[in-house]
Design an enzyme around this catalytic site. Structure first.
Site, mmCIF file in Angstrom:
data_model
loop_
_atom_site.group_PDB
_atom_site.id
_atom_site.type_symbol
_atom_site.label_atom_id
_atom_site.label_comp_id
_atom_site.label_asym_id
_atom_site.label_seq_id
_atom_site.Cartn_x
_atom_site.Cartn_y
_atom_site.Cartn_z
ATOM 1 N N GLU A 255 0.888 -1.176 0.000
ATOM 2 C CA GLU A 255 0.000 0.000 0.000
ATOM 3 C C GLU A 255 0.917 1.214 0.000
ATOM 4 O OE1 GLU A 255 -3.274 0.076 -0.136
ATOM 5 O OE2 GLU A 255 -3.801 -2.003 0.267
ATOM 6 N N CYS A 289 -2.292 9.069 2.693
ATOM 7 C CA CYS A 289 -1.982 8.609 1.333
ATOM 8 C C CYS A 289 -3.093 9.019 0.365
ATOM 9 C CB CYS A 289 -1.807 7.099 1.335
ATOM 10 S SG CYS A 289 -3.158 6.229 2.164
HETATM 11 P P1 NAD Z 1 8.707 4.883 4.308
HETATM 12 O O1 NAD Z 1 8.612 4.130 3.057
HETATM 13 O O2 NAD Z 1 9.842 5.803 4.506
HETATM 14 O O3 NAD Z 1 8.734 3.887 5.570
HETATM 15 C C1 NAD Z 1 7.712 2.950 5.811
HETATM 16 C C2 NAD Z 1 8.242 1.867 6.730
HETATM 17 O O4 NAD Z 1 9.245 1.109 6.041
HETATM 18 C C3 NAD Z 1 8.895 2.361 8.011
HETATM 19 O O5 NAD Z 1 8.515 1.514 9.076
HETATM 20 C C4 NAD Z 1 10.387 2.206 7.712
HETATM 21 O O6 NAD Z 1 11.193 2.017 8.848
HETATM 22 C C5 NAD Z 1 10.380 0.944 6.885
HETATM 23 N N1 NAD Z 1 11.546 0.761 6.024
HETATM 24 C C6 NAD Z 1 12.394 1.701 5.511
HETATM 25 N N2 NAD Z 1 13.319 1.118 4.712
HETATM 26 C C7 NAD Z 1 13.055 -0.209 4.721
HETATM 27 C C8 NAD Z 1 13.646 -1.335 4.088
HETATM 28 N N3 NAD Z 1 14.699 -1.193 3.271
HETATM 29 N N4 NAD Z 1 13.122 -2.562 4.320
HETATM 30 C C9 NAD Z 1 12.033 -2.718 5.119
HETATM 31 N N5 NAD Z 1 11.437 -1.680 5.754
HETATM 32 C C10 NAD Z 1 11.927 -0.448 5.555
HETATM 33 O O7 NAD Z 1 7.300 5.654 4.458
HETATM 34 P P2 NAD Z 1 6.876 6.719 5.559
HETATM 35 O O8 NAD Z 1 7.606 7.981 5.306
HETATM 36 O O9 NAD Z 1 6.948 6.094 6.907
HETATM 37 O O10 NAD Z 1 5.316 6.899 5.212
HETATM 38 C C11 NAD Z 1 4.825 7.799 4.267
HETATM 39 C C12 NAD Z 1 4.471 7.087 2.980
HETATM 40 O O11 NAD Z 1 3.515 6.057 3.245
HETATM 41 C C13 NAD Z 1 3.807 7.980 1.951
HETATM 42 O O12 NAD Z 1 4.333 7.712 0.684
HETATM 43 C C14 NAD Z 1 2.343 7.565 2.013
HETATM 44 O O13 NAD Z 1 1.601 7.821 0.858
HETATM 45 C C15 NAD Z 1 2.476 6.114 2.280
HETATM 46 N N6 NAD Z 1 1.228 5.586 2.831
HETATM 47 C C16 NAD Z 1 0.452 4.767 2.051
HETATM 48 C C17 NAD Z 1 -0.773 4.291 2.548
HETATM 49 C C18 NAD Z 1 -1.661 3.379 1.736
HETATM 50 O O14 NAD Z 1 -2.542 2.762 2.307
HETATM 51 N N7 NAD Z 1 -1.492 3.282 0.434
HETATM 52 C C19 NAD Z 1 -1.188 4.671 3.828
HETATM 53 C C20 NAD Z 1 -0.375 5.526 4.563
HETATM 54 C C21 NAD Z 1 0.835 5.965 4.067
#
Ligand code: NAD
Length: 525
Positions: A255, A289
């Protein structure tokens, strides 16, 4: 960590994690509304992640054996705990996200509803199915499909809705019979840790749900150890997670980000459309999002819409709220995101856009960006192409509905969107928007319609949450083909005697051919 500012990681004085696991590193958690440190968690090493996954895996079979009703009873206790401890849950969430309390209040309510939704619907969604054989050749067989859970589901979640986007995925996975380990965002680790602790100690539920803490390294270790990965976050990290899961052929559901468009037709109720745009763009400080990020307005309605939207956004109260002085718009939870928002707005203004309200970061304490309405924007600007994820909307005047649609679809994302206008005309246009969910004369509300799936097209994701697919994805199908009756041997088995050789294919031909010549094995004329 992906990039940008990581939360401060320090050596622990006594070397004990939040759960006494013995980690040396700790993540300090800051309140984004004030900049104050509010707590810390121990970072879980890859070895510790493997241990936690192995522990819950060992208990999964017993959890699965409880059946749908038995599991719902435990999840029902979690629902009751969330409702009974709402103030405590909201205090933690407000402190670690910098949200206003009204935004935080949505989370326990949504989760309680979701527990009941999947608890009462699971039997219909993943109960055993009886299938009638499609051919008389299988008439002696009973066909069944059962849905067996992946043993351990790993959930990697972001910071914008720390409980909804972690527990909200854990609930259907647990209801399906999986054990679950969550890695919450390093920016907002406290609330989920509190719930995981309550599941074990206060509710006394089976040991099939836990969390691990840390940055990308911990998230990667979780991906390596589980049987199914549910990731919510940026498309950039989503790609990495999928590539890593490919190493172990682990299925993923992603997502990801969005750049949701709102279309306003000239026969819309302009007051409703403007109020919806303000709410859809600024709720949770635009850190959703599915936030409204781009707005396309038919020429005849443009001036009135912009005036009303600007007035509405201009009235919003921003800051750290309390009961005596409630606010509408809270802080930017991640400092990385505040920098991205500022960059998008500056880029737009440098290329000729105008901010009718807002337009800049607010001086501290706390990390705030002013609720902002930009006009004179176009698709050459980052603010209309890349995910901004802040309290900013760009508004464009369009010639007609067709131009609005073509601009709305001119994006690499496809999470959700909205169309405002006369009901039938708006619905007709909504059906042509290229995304996973469209609201007609409303915004964001599809997230509460858990009856229907929600998932992204294009770069916004793979897979769905909510509805039947939202629980089925946590299951593997196991088909059972059961012999009801049969002799010592089937006609297709050895030995291939003269009379039996080709018997099955002759019978199959008789059933499958659609004309008499072929049924009898004669050549076509
Ligand atoms: P992010 O991608 O930076 O991090 C998300 C998670 O992934 C965190 O827990 C982070 O520690 C982890 N992570 C980072 N690198 C990783 C790796 N290499 N392997 C595994 N895990 C890793 O996102 P964010 O800044 O926390 O959140 C914002 C983003 O989330 C925005 O793009 C937003 O649109 C999206 N989002 C999507 C939805 C949806 O339902 N589609 C809902 C909410 C947020």
């Amino acid at each position: 960590m992906e990039s940008g500012t990581a939360p401060k990681v320090s050596e622990a004085v006594n070397g004990a994690g939040s759960d006494g696991a013995g980690s040396e590193e700790r993540i300090e958690v800051l309140n984004p509304a004030t900049g104050e440190a509010i707590g810390s968690v121990a970072v879980d090493s890859p070895e510790r992640v493997a241990e936690v996954v192995a522990r819950v895996r060992a208990n999964q079979a017993e959890w699965e054996a409880l059946g749908i009703e038995g599991r719902y009873r435990w999840l029902g206790r979690l629902r009751d705990w969330l409702l009974d401890n709402e103030d405590r849950v909201l205090d933690t969430m407000v402190a670690e996200t910098g949200k206003v309390r009204a935004d935080a209040a949505n989370e326990p309510a949504y989760l309680a509803d979701l527990i009941n939704f999947y608890g009462t619907k699971a039997a219909g969604f993943i109960g055993e199915e009886t299938v009638r054989p499609h051919t008389p050749l299988l008439a002696a067989k009973k066909l069944r499909v059962q849905y067996r859970p992946h043993q351990v589901v790993g959930i990697v979640s972001p910071w914008n809705f720390p409980l909804i986007l972690a527990l909200g995925d854990a609930i259907p996975a647990l209801q399906a019979g999986a054990a679950v380990v969550v890695k919450p965002s390093e920016f907002t680790p406290l609330g989920l840790a509190e719930v995981a602790e309550a599941w074990k100690r206060e509710i006394g539920a089976p040991d099939v749900f836990d969390c691990v803490q840390g940055t990308g390294e911990t998230g990667g270790a979780l991906v390596d150890n589980v049987d199914f990965v549910q990731f919510t976050g940026s498309d950039r990290t989503g790609r990495r997670v999928m590539a890593r899961a490919a190493e172990t052929l682990t299925p993923v559901s992603l997502e990801l980000g969005g750049k949701d468009a709102m279309i306003v037709l000239d026969d819309a109720d302009i007051d409703r459309a403007a109020n919806a745009a303000a709410f859809g763009g600024m709720m949770n400080a635009g850190q959703i999002c599915m936030s409204v990020e781009r707005i396309y307005v038919e020429e005849r309605a443009y001036d009135e819409f912009v005036a009303k939207l600007t007035a509405e956004v201009g009235k919003l109260r921003q800051g750290a709220d309390d009961a005596a002085a409630p606010k509408d718009v809270g802080a930017m939870t991640s400092p990385n995101q505040a920098a991205i928002v500022a960059d998008h707005v500056e880029d737009a203004i440098a290329s000729g856009a105008r901010a009718l309200v807002g337009g800049k970061r607010v001086e501290g304490p706390g990390d705030y960006f002013e609720p902002t309405v930009l006009v004179d924007v176009d698709h050459s600007m980052k603010v209309m192409r890349e995910e901004t994820f802040g309290p900013v909307v760009g508004v464009m005047k369009v010639r007609d509905a067709e131009q609005a649609l073509s601009l709305a679809n001119d994006t690499s994302y496809g999470l959700s969107g909205s169309v405002f206008g006369e009901k039938e005309r708006a619905e007709r246009l909504a059906r042509r928007v290229e995304c996973g969910a469209v609201n007609v004369n409303d915004v964001l509300v599809n997230y509460l319609a858990t009856d229907v799936p929600m998932g992204g097209w294009k770069q916004s994701g793979i897979g769905y949450r909510h509805g039947e697919p939202g629980i089925k994805k946590y299951c593997r199908t196991e088909s059972l083909v059961i012999t009801r009756f049969g002799g010592k041997r089937e006609a297709s088995w050895f030995p291939y005697t003269k009379s039996r050789r080709g018997l099955v294919s002759r019978i199959a031909r008789a059933f499958n051919a659609r004309d008499w010549r072929r049924r009898l094995g004669l050549r076509a004329r």
